[in-house]
Design an enzyme around this catalytic site. Structure first.
Site, PDB file in Angstrom:
ATOM      1  N   ALA A  68      -8.416  -2.260  14.905  1.00  0.00           N
ATOM      2  CA  ALA A  68      -8.847  -1.995  13.535  1.00  0.00           C
ATOM      3  C   ALA A  68     -10.294  -1.508  13.594  1.00  0.00           C
ATOM      4  O   ALA A  68     -11.004  -1.745  14.570  1.00  0.00           O
ATOM      5  CB  ALA A  68      -8.730  -3.262  12.700  1.00  0.00           C
ATOM      6  N   GLY A 111      -5.668  -4.432  16.890  1.00  0.00           N
ATOM      7  CA  GLY A 111      -4.675  -3.785  16.053  1.00  0.00           C
ATOM      8  C   GLY A 111      -3.897  -2.699  16.792  1.00  0.00           C
ATOM      9  O   GLY A 111      -2.756  -2.401  16.428  1.00  0.00           O
ATOM     10  N   GLU A 114      -1.221  -4.499  18.549  1.00  0.00           N
ATOM     11  CA  GLU A 114      -0.303  -4.984  17.514  1.00  0.00           C
ATOM     12  C   GLU A 114       0.581  -3.854  16.992  1.00  0.00           C
ATOM     13  O   GLU A 114       1.770  -4.026  16.751  1.00  0.00           O
ATOM     14  CB  GLU A 114      -1.103  -5.626  16.378  1.00  0.00           C
ATOM     15  CG  GLU A 114      -1.806  -6.911  16.831  1.00  0.00           C
ATOM     16  CD  GLU A 114      -2.742  -7.486  15.788  1.00  0.00           C
ATOM     17  OE1 GLU A 114      -3.579  -6.710  15.262  1.00  0.00           O
ATOM     18  OE2 GLU A 114      -2.663  -8.684  15.490  1.00  0.00           O
ATOM     19  N   GLU A 134      -9.890  -9.842  19.514  1.00  0.00           N
ATOM     20  CA  GLU A 134     -10.469 -10.258  18.230  1.00  0.00           C
ATOM     21  C   GLU A 134     -11.369 -11.477  18.368  1.00  0.00           C
ATOM     22  O   GLU A 134     -12.370 -11.604  17.670  1.00  0.00           O
ATOM     23  CB  GLU A 134      -9.358 -10.548  17.219  1.00  0.00           C
ATOM     24  CG  GLU A 134      -8.644  -9.303  16.696  1.00  0.00           C
ATOM     25  CD  GLU A 134      -7.436  -8.905  17.531  1.00  0.00           C
ATOM     26  OE1 GLU A 134      -7.312  -9.360  18.688  1.00  0.00           O
ATOM     27  OE2 GLU A 134      -6.618  -8.127  17.024  1.00  0.00           O
TER      28      GLU A 134
HETATM   29  C1  HXC Z   1     -14.670   1.024  15.310  1.00  0.00           C
HETATM   30  C2  HXC Z   1     -14.804   1.659  17.511  1.00  0.00           C
HETATM   31  C3  HXC Z   1     -13.809   0.723  17.868  1.00  0.00           C
HETATM   32  C4  HXC Z   1     -13.240  -0.077  16.833  1.00  0.00           C
HETATM   33  C5  HXC Z   1     -14.429   1.753  19.645  1.00  0.00           C
HETATM   34  N1  HXC Z   1     -15.150   2.270  18.637  1.00  0.00           N
HETATM   35  N2  HXC Z   1     -13.613   0.814  19.199  1.00  0.00           N
HETATM   36  N3  HXC Z   1     -15.225   1.796  16.247  1.00  0.00           N
HETATM   37  N4  HXC Z   1     -13.707   0.123  15.570  1.00  0.00           N
HETATM   38  N5  HXC Z   1     -12.268  -0.953  17.047  1.00  0.00           N
HETATM   39  C6  HXC Z   1     -16.169   3.310  18.708  1.00  0.00           C
HETATM   40  C7  HXC Z   1     -17.444   2.798  19.334  1.00  0.00           C
HETATM   41  O1  HXC Z   1     -18.202   2.111  18.365  1.00  0.00           O
HETATM   42  C8  HXC Z   1     -18.081   4.074  19.767  1.00  0.00           C
HETATM   43  O2  HXC Z   1     -18.642   4.700  18.631  1.00  0.00           O
HETATM   44  C9  HXC Z   1     -16.895   4.912  20.210  1.00  0.00           C
HETATM   45  O3  HXC Z   1     -15.751   4.343  19.568  1.00  0.00           O
HETATM   46  C10 HXC Z   1     -16.676   4.860  21.708  1.00  0.00           C
HETATM   47  O4  HXC Z   1     -16.579   3.508  22.106  1.00  0.00           O
HETATM   48  P1  HXC Z   1     -17.417   2.869  23.307  1.00  0.00           P
HETATM   49  O5  HXC Z   1     -17.457   1.432  23.087  1.00  0.00           O
HETATM   50  O6  HXC Z   1     -18.689   3.593  23.490  1.00  0.00           O
HETATM   51  O7  HXC Z   1     -16.453   3.225  24.530  1.00  0.00           O
HETATM   52  P2  HXC Z   1     -16.336   2.461  25.936  1.00  0.00           P
HETATM   53  O8  HXC Z   1     -17.681   2.015  26.412  1.00  0.00           O
HETATM   54  O9  HXC Z   1     -15.519   3.342  26.810  1.00  0.00           O
HETATM   55  O10 HXC Z   1     -15.501   1.113  25.615  1.00  0.00           O
HETATM   56  C11 HXC Z   1     -14.182   1.175  25.226  1.00  0.00           C
HETATM   57  C12 HXC Z   1     -13.722  -0.141  24.598  1.00  0.00           C
HETATM   58  C13 HXC Z   1     -14.709  -0.566  23.510  1.00  0.00           C
HETATM   59  C14 HXC Z   1     -13.652  -1.236  25.693  1.00  0.00           C
HETATM   60  C15 HXC Z   1     -12.311   0.066  24.057  1.00  0.00           C
HETATM   61  O11 HXC Z   1     -14.889   0.513  22.622  1.00  0.00           O
HETATM   62  C16 HXC Z   1     -14.288  -1.731  22.707  1.00  0.00           C
HETATM   63  O12 HXC Z   1     -14.365  -2.868  23.158  1.00  0.00           O
HETATM   64  N6  HXC Z   1     -13.848  -1.500  21.465  1.00  0.00           N
HETATM   65  C17 HXC Z   1     -13.525  -2.563  20.533  1.00  0.00           C
HETATM   66  C18 HXC Z   1     -12.214  -3.162  20.863  1.00  0.00           C
HETATM   67  C19 HXC Z   1     -11.881  -4.255  19.904  1.00  0.00           C
HETATM   68  O13 HXC Z   1     -12.624  -5.253  19.789  1.00  0.00           O
HETATM   69  N7  HXC Z   1     -10.778  -4.134  19.171  1.00  0.00           N
HETATM   70  C20 HXC Z   1     -10.341  -5.131  18.220  1.00  0.00           C
HETATM   71  C21 HXC Z   1     -10.831  -4.747  16.886  1.00  0.00           C
HETATM   72  S1  HXC Z   1     -10.492  -6.000  15.727  1.00  0.00           S
HETATM   73  P3  HXC Z   1     -20.119   5.347  18.653  1.00  0.00           P
HETATM   74  O14 HXC Z   1     -20.375   5.649  17.215  1.00  0.00           O
HETATM   75  O15 HXC Z   1     -21.011   4.336  19.265  1.00  0.00           O
HETATM   76  O16 HXC Z   1     -19.927   6.570  19.525  1.00  0.00           O
HETATM   77  C22 HXC Z   1      -8.920  -5.748  15.311  1.00  0.00           C
HETATM   78  C23 HXC Z   1      -8.455  -6.690  14.273  1.00  0.00           C
HETATM   79  C24 HXC Z   1      -7.001  -6.572  14.128  1.00  0.00           C
HETATM   80  O17 HXC Z   1      -8.237  -4.906  15.759  1.00  0.00           O
HETATM   81  C25 HXC Z   1      -6.595  -7.305  12.940  1.00  0.00           C
HETATM   82  C26 HXC Z   1      -5.319  -6.799  12.473  1.00  0.00           C
HETATM   83  C27 HXC Z   1      -5.207  -5.348  12.437  1.00  0.00           C
END
Ligand code: HXC
Length: 260
Positions: A68, A111, A114, A134
């Site tokens: 998400a 997400g 999921e 999460e």
């Molecule tokens: C918003 C995101 C994002 C996310 C990545 N980006 N994931 N933006 N929401 N979930 C953005 C980053 O902010 C960044 O933007 C760009 O994408 C590239 O990401 P990087 O982190 O620079 O890439 P990298 O270093 O290669 O790392 C990849 C990654 C990391 C390991 C996947 O991005 C990461 O940990 N992402 C979050 C994963 C996460 O926590 N997902 C769960 C979300 S909560 P900028 O602007 O800096 O270029 C969720 C709740 C679900 O899903 C509930 C029900 C749906």
């Protein structure tokens, strides 16, 4: 339709495969509300299109979907997410009548994982990564990560993933039964399309019934599920396609299904 975050194409020799590609690579296909709305509406269209026999959902770049949209969620509060029933429209794919294949090309986190689990079959690229991170963000999965994942991989592994936020490789995901096949990256989509074509070549009616019956295994008790299965099996005897399939076998020819 005017799509900003996804693309939709028809694939396969007979153009009977609907391909949805999540296309927000700069944000690793983070699933913002607008993106999920596009997925949901596109699913409505593909399900209504009689030429489509199977649907594939894939990502782009290095992500299937990194979850998400954290930037969108960051400043939300309880009252708002509760009253707006945040994520309510997320499960459109879980209610699809047509078979949906996830072709997971890269990160499937939160997400994203999921969403893949809402699909019927998951194919993964060798480079795919799955996880429910999460907990690291101070929240918990909200679209099936504590429920579907647990039913798929069992309690101990689901707990480990959900409580630590660890990522698992495609190989581990296959070993654990989360994905059915691991494929070299350049072959992922062709293989998913081939799978879709195989399914789409069969009776749409029987495929929908079979999918619904398997789906019940996740929804109900064994006794109840077996009863539903038996009744649905019986009901295939009300279809032309069941008669055609068995007649073709006995006549030693290929069946010609009419989806009726
Ligand atoms: C918003 C995101 C994002 C996310 C990545 N980006 N994931 N933006 N929401 N979930 C953005 C980053 O902010 C960044 O933007 C760009 O994408 C590239 O990401 P990087 O982190 O620079 O890439 P990298 O270093 O290669 O790392 C990849 C990654 C990391 C390991 C996947 O991005 C990461 O940990 N992402 C979050 C994963 C996460 O926590 N997902 C769960 C979300 S909560 P900028 O602007 O800096 O270029 C969720 C709740 C679900 O899903 C509930 C029900 C749906």
């Amino acid at each position: 339709p005017n799509l900003q975050y996804i693309t939709v194409e028809k694939k396969g020799e007979q153009q009977n495969i609907g391909l949805i590609t999540l296309n927000r690579p700069k944000a690793l296909n983070a699933l913002c509300n607008a993106l999920m709305k596009e997925v949901s509406e596109t699913m409505d269209d593909l399900e209504a299109d009689d030429s489509i026999g199977a649907i594939i959902l894939t990502g782009s770049g290095k992500a299937f979907a990194a979850g998400a949209d954290i930037k969108e969620m960051k400043d939300q509060n309880f009252a708002h997410v509760f009253r707006s029933n945040f994520l309510a429209h997320w499960d459109r794919i879980a209610y699809a009548c047509k078979p949906v294949i996830a072709a997971v090309n890269g990160y499937a986190l939160g997400g994203g994982c999921e969403l893949a689990m809402m699909c019927d079959i998951i194919y993964a690229s060798e480079t795919a990564k799955f996880g429910q991170p999460e907990i690291i963000l101070g929240t918990i999965p909200g679209a099936g990560g504590t429920q579907r994942l647990t039913r798929i991989v069992g309690k101990s592994k689901a707990m480990e993933m959900v409580l630590t936020g660890m990522q698992i490789t495609a190989e581990e995901a296959e070993k654990w039964g989360l994905v059915s096949k691991v494929i070299p990256p350049d072959q992922l989509l062709p293989e998913a399309i081939k799978l879709g074509e195989k399914i789409a070549s069969l009776s749409k009616l029987s495929v929908a019934m079979a999918k619904e019956a398997v789906g019940h295994a996740y929804e109900t008790t064994l006794q109840e599920g077996l009863k539903i299965e038996k009744r649905m099996f019986h009901s295939t005897f009300a279809t032309d396609d069941r008669r055609e399939g068995m007649t073709a076998f006995v006549d030693k020819r290929a069946p010609k299904f009419t989806d009726s």
